[in-house]
Design a protein around this motif. Sequence first.
Motif, PDB file in Angstrom:
ATOM      1  N   LEU A  71       0.831  -1.200   0.000  1.00 34.53           N
ATOM      2  CA  LEU A  71       0.000   0.000   0.000  1.00 34.53           C
ATOM      3  C   LEU A  71       0.866   1.250   0.000  1.00 34.53           C
ATOM      4  O   LEU A  71       0.607   2.201  -0.753  1.00 34.53           O
ATOM      5  N   TYR A  72       1.887   1.254   0.825  1.00 35.56           N
ATOM      6  CA  TYR A  72       2.769   2.419   0.924  1.00 35.56           C
ATOM      7  C   TYR A  72       3.489   2.677  -0.398  1.00 35.56           C
ATOM      8  O   TYR A  72       3.586   3.824  -0.856  1.00 35.56           O
ATOM      9  N   ILE A  73       3.981   1.619  -1.022  1.00 32.27           N
ATOM     10  CA  ILE A  73       4.675   1.757  -2.304  1.00 32.27           C
ATOM     11  C   ILE A  73       3.722   2.280  -3.378  1.00 32.27           C
ATOM     12  O   ILE A  73       4.083   3.144  -4.189  1.00 32.27           O
ATOM     13  N   PHE A  74       2.497   1.756  -3.397  1.00 29.14           N
ATOM     14  CA  PHE A  74       1.500   2.189  -4.392  1.00 29.14           C
ATOM     15  C   PHE A  74       1.176   3.681  -4.225  1.00 29.14           C
ATOM     16  O   PHE A  74       1.170   4.440  -5.203  1.00 29.14           O
ATOM     17  N   LEU A  75       0.928   4.095  -2.987  1.00 27.78           N
ATOM     18  CA  LEU A  75       0.615   5.498  -2.726  1.00 27.78           C
ATOM     19  C   LEU A  75       1.812   6.403  -3.024  1.00 27.78           C
ATOM     20  O   LEU A  75       1.659   7.496  -3.569  1.00 27.78           O
ATOM     21  N   PHE A  76       2.989   5.926  -2.679  1.00 29.95           N
ATOM     22  CA  PHE A  76       4.210   6.685  -2.971  1.00 29.95           C
ATOM     23  C   PHE A  76       4.388   6.847  -4.475  1.00 29.95           C
ATOM     24  O   PHE A  76       4.805   7.908  -4.959  1.00 29.95           O
ATOM     25  N   GLY A  77       4.064   5.810  -5.248  1.00 32.31           N
ATOM     26  CA  GLY A  77       4.174   5.888  -6.696  1.00 32.31           C
ATOM     27  C   GLY A  77       3.260   6.958  -7.276  1.00 32.31           C
ATOM     28  O   GLY A  77       3.666   7.726  -8.152  1.00 32.31           O
ATOM     29  N   ALA A 131      -0.177  23.231 -11.733  1.00 33.26           N
ATOM     30  CA  ALA A 131      -1.274  23.190 -10.761  1.00 33.26           C
ATOM     31  C   ALA A 131      -2.347  22.185 -11.151  1.00 33.26           C
ATOM     32  O   ALA A 131      -3.137  21.761 -10.310  1.00 33.26           O
ATOM     33  N   LEU A 132      -2.377  21.787 -12.432  1.00 33.16           N
ATOM     34  CA  LEU A 132      -3.457  20.941 -12.924  1.00 33.16           C
ATOM     35  C   LEU A 132      -3.557  19.617 -12.181  1.00 33.16           C
ATOM     36  O   LEU A 132      -4.647  19.193 -11.793  1.00 33.16           O
ATOM     37  N   ASN A 133      -2.433  18.940 -12.016  1.00 32.40           N
ATOM     38  CA  ASN A 133      -2.492  17.630 -11.359  1.00 32.40           C
ATOM     39  C   ASN A 133      -1.996  17.681  -9.910  1.00 32.40           C
ATOM     40  O   ASN A 133      -1.895  16.645  -9.254  1.00 32.40           O
ATOM     41  N   TRP A 134      -1.707  18.880  -9.417  1.00 33.54           N
ATOM     42  CA  TRP A 134      -1.226  18.991  -8.042  1.00 33.54           C
ATOM     43  C   TRP A 134      -2.246  18.533  -7.001  1.00 33.54           C
ATOM     44  O   TRP A 134      -1.855  18.011  -5.945  1.00 33.54           O
ATOM     45  N   PRO A 135      -3.562  18.682  -7.240  1.00 34.88           N
ATOM     46  CA  PRO A 135      -4.529  18.162  -6.265  1.00 34.88           C
ATOM     47  C   PRO A 135      -4.329  16.681  -5.939  1.00 34.88           C
ATOM     48  O   PRO A 135      -4.578  16.259  -4.805  1.00 34.88           O
ATOM     49  N   PHE A 136      -3.860  15.899  -6.903  1.00 32.06           N
ATOM     50  CA  PHE A 136      -3.627  14.478  -6.635  1.00 32.06           C
ATOM     51  C   PHE A 136      -2.439  14.272  -5.695  1.00 32.06           C
ATOM     52  O   PHE A 136      -2.360  13.270  -4.992  1.00 32.06           O
ATOM     53  N   VAL A 137      -1.528  15.249  -5.702  1.00 33.66           N
ATOM     54  CA  VAL A 137      -0.388  15.173  -4.792  1.00 33.66           C
ATOM     55  C   VAL A 137      -0.851  15.345  -3.353  1.00 33.66           C
ATOM     56  O   VAL A 137      -0.519  14.540  -2.479  1.00 33.66           O
ATOM     57  N   PHE A 138      -1.647  16.401  -3.087  1.00 34.96           N
ATOM     58  CA  PHE A 138      -2.023  16.619  -1.692  1.00 34.96           C
ATOM     59  C   PHE A 138      -3.095  15.641  -1.211  1.00 34.96           C
ATOM     60  O   PHE A 138      -3.169  15.344  -0.022  1.00 34.96           O
ATOM     61  N   ILE A 139      -3.904  15.126  -2.129  1.00 35.11           N
ATOM     62  CA  ILE A 139      -4.861  14.098  -1.712  1.00 35.11           C
ATOM     63  C   ILE A 139      -4.124  12.821  -1.303  1.00 35.11           C
ATOM     64  O   ILE A 139      -4.421  12.214  -0.266  1.00 35.11           O
ATOM     65  N   THR A 140      -3.131  12.426  -2.124  1.00 36.45           N
ATOM     66  CA  THR A 140      -2.348  11.241  -1.791  1.00 36.45           C
ATOM     67  C   THR A 140      -1.572  11.452  -0.497  1.00 36.45           C
ATOM     68  O   THR A 140      -1.450  10.538   0.330  1.00 36.45           O
ATOM     69  N   SER A 141      -1.066  12.658  -0.319  1.00 33.71           N
ATOM     70  CA  SER A 141      -0.348  12.980   0.913  1.00 33.71           C
ATOM     71  C   SER A 141      -1.249  12.817   2.135  1.00 33.71           C
ATOM     72  O   SER A 141      -0.832  12.273   3.170  1.00 33.71           O
ATOM     73  N   LEU A 166     -13.631   7.588  -0.810  1.00 37.23           N
ATOM     74  CA  LEU A 166     -13.549   6.452  -1.719  1.00 37.23           C
ATOM     75  C   LEU A 166     -12.249   5.688  -1.491  1.00 37.23           C
ATOM     76  O   LEU A 166     -12.244   4.449  -1.395  1.00 37.23           O
ATOM     77  N   ALA A 167     -11.146   6.422  -1.405  1.00 34.08           N
ATOM     78  CA  ALA A 167      -9.850   5.799  -1.166  1.00 34.08           C
ATOM     79  C   ALA A 167      -9.838   5.083   0.177  1.00 34.08           C
ATOM     80  O   ALA A 167      -9.297   3.974   0.303  1.00 34.08           O
ATOM     81  N   HIS A 168     -10.452   5.705   1.173  1.00 35.53           N
ATOM     82  CA  HIS A 168     -10.523   5.120   2.508  1.00 35.53           C
ATOM     83  C   HIS A 168     -11.252   3.768   2.451  1.00 35.53           C
ATOM     84  O   HIS A 168     -10.785   2.771   3.042  1.00 35.53           O
ATOM     85  N   ASN A 169     -12.359   3.725   1.745  1.00 35.48           N
ATOM     86  CA  ASN A 169     -13.128   2.480   1.635  1.00 35.48           C
ATOM     87  C   ASN A 169     -12.375   1.405   0.863  1.00 35.48           C
ATOM     88  O   ASN A 169     -12.406   0.221   1.232  1.00 35.48           O
ATOM     89  N   LEU A 170     -11.704   1.808  -0.219  1.00 32.38           N
ATOM     90  CA  LEU A 170     -10.938   0.852  -1.012  1.00 32.38           C
ATOM     91  C   LEU A 170      -9.776   0.274  -0.203  1.00 32.38           C
ATOM     92  O   LEU A 170      -9.504  -0.935  -0.263  1.00 32.38           O
ATOM     93  N   ILE A 171      -9.111   1.137   0.543  1.00 31.91           N
ATOM     94  CA  ILE A 171      -7.983   0.678   1.355  1.00 31.91           C
ATOM     95  C   ILE A 171      -8.464  -0.225   2.483  1.00 31.91           C
ATOM     96  O   ILE A 171      -7.841  -1.249   2.796  1.00 31.91           O
ATOM     97  N   ASP A 172      -9.589   0.139   3.096  1.00 31.72           N
ATOM     98  CA  ASP A 172     -10.159  -0.718   4.148  1.00 31.72           C
ATOM     99  C   ASP A 172     -10.499  -2.097   3.595  1.00 31.72           C
ATOM    100  O   ASP A 172     -10.304  -3.123   4.264  1.00 31.72           O
ATOM    101  N   GLY A 173     -11.007  -2.114   2.357  1.00 28.48           N
ATOM    102  CA  GLY A 173     -11.337  -3.391   1.736  1.00 28.48           C
ATOM    103  C   GLY A 173     -10.103  -4.213   1.442  1.00 28.48           C
ATOM    104  O   GLY A 173     -10.112  -5.441   1.569  1.00 28.48           O
ATOM    105  N   TYR A 174      -9.024  -3.534   1.055  1.00 29.77           N
ATOM    106  CA  TYR A 174      -7.781  -4.234   0.729  1.00 29.77           C
ATOM    107  C   TYR A 174      -7.074  -4.746   1.990  1.00 29.77           C
ATOM    108  O   TYR A 174      -6.644  -5.905   2.049  1.00 29.77           O
ATOM    109  N   LEU A 175      -6.983  -3.889   2.995  1.00 31.62           N
ATOM    110  CA  LEU A 175      -6.264  -4.264   4.208  1.00 31.62           C
ATOM    111  C   LEU A 175      -7.098  -5.150   5.135  1.00 31.62           C
ATOM    112  O   LEU A 175      -6.559  -5.990   5.856  1.00 31.62           O
ATOM    113  N   GLY A 176      -8.401  -4.916   5.106  1.00 36.49           N
ATOM    114  CA  GLY A 176      -9.255  -5.546   6.104  1.00 36.49           C
ATOM    115  C   GLY A 176      -9.458  -4.545   7.239  1.00 36.49           C
ATOM    116  O   GLY A 176      -8.574  -3.735   7.542  1.00 36.49           O
TER     117      GLY A 176
END
Length: 259
Positions: free
Chosen positions: A15-21, A66-76, A234-244
Amino acid sequence: MHIETSTLDSKRTKLYIFLFGIFLTNAIVAEIVGAKIFSVEKTLGFEPLHLNTFFGIWDLNQTAGALNWPFVFITSDIINEYFGKKGVKRISYLTAGFIAYSFLIIYGATLLVPADFWLDVNKGDHNFNINEAFAKIFRQGLGIITGSLSAFLISQILDAYVFHSIRKVTKGEKIWLRATGSTLVSQLIDSFVVIGIAFVVFGNWTIDQWISTSLNNYLYKFFSAIVMTPLIYLAHNLIDGYLGKELSDQLISEAGQQE
């Protein structure tokens, strides 16, 4: 239900590697394309606003970065949620190093002597020099590199601390508040610092141009943070599903306890 430690560590690491990517890719792309300042109005087919304000003429100009920067802070924020301040600081320092490395390699590429046929097949009817254009676009200069890295590190560390502080105050509730709140504070600093250093301190921009462009960048990030809030859930739910649920709660708890 007991889960093997090796399985937990494997899922946590993946999970950490995926988010870091995701974080690293968007950060590097944003830094590379950030040298271009575009007109929002003309891009949408309108004439520039030319609004008279207390700091001068205001048009909707902002950096392409600035166009794709929102994905940076969301992932952060997602990384902060599951891996805490230490996780965010780790990826921030690593990403800053990779950005500096990318700029170094790109700068070296601009110094290479171009092949004659490459110049010939691209010059067209107007004797276009593709090598000069390549160098002009990618050789961003010390100012932009310094501004980008300074703003990136300052905003990321600030985001991590604000996120953590809001989480403590709300006792782990209200994900939207800590995610959006930390972003609105950190990106205010980021928007003004990067452009100020890159184009005012090291460049020839006026204070009016700095304020208006920085403000446009921040307003875009401000509304993006609000509009993209559902992605946090959405990310929270997907991660909860993946991790348990058990491992997910454990990671969030450990992240919240970091000082």
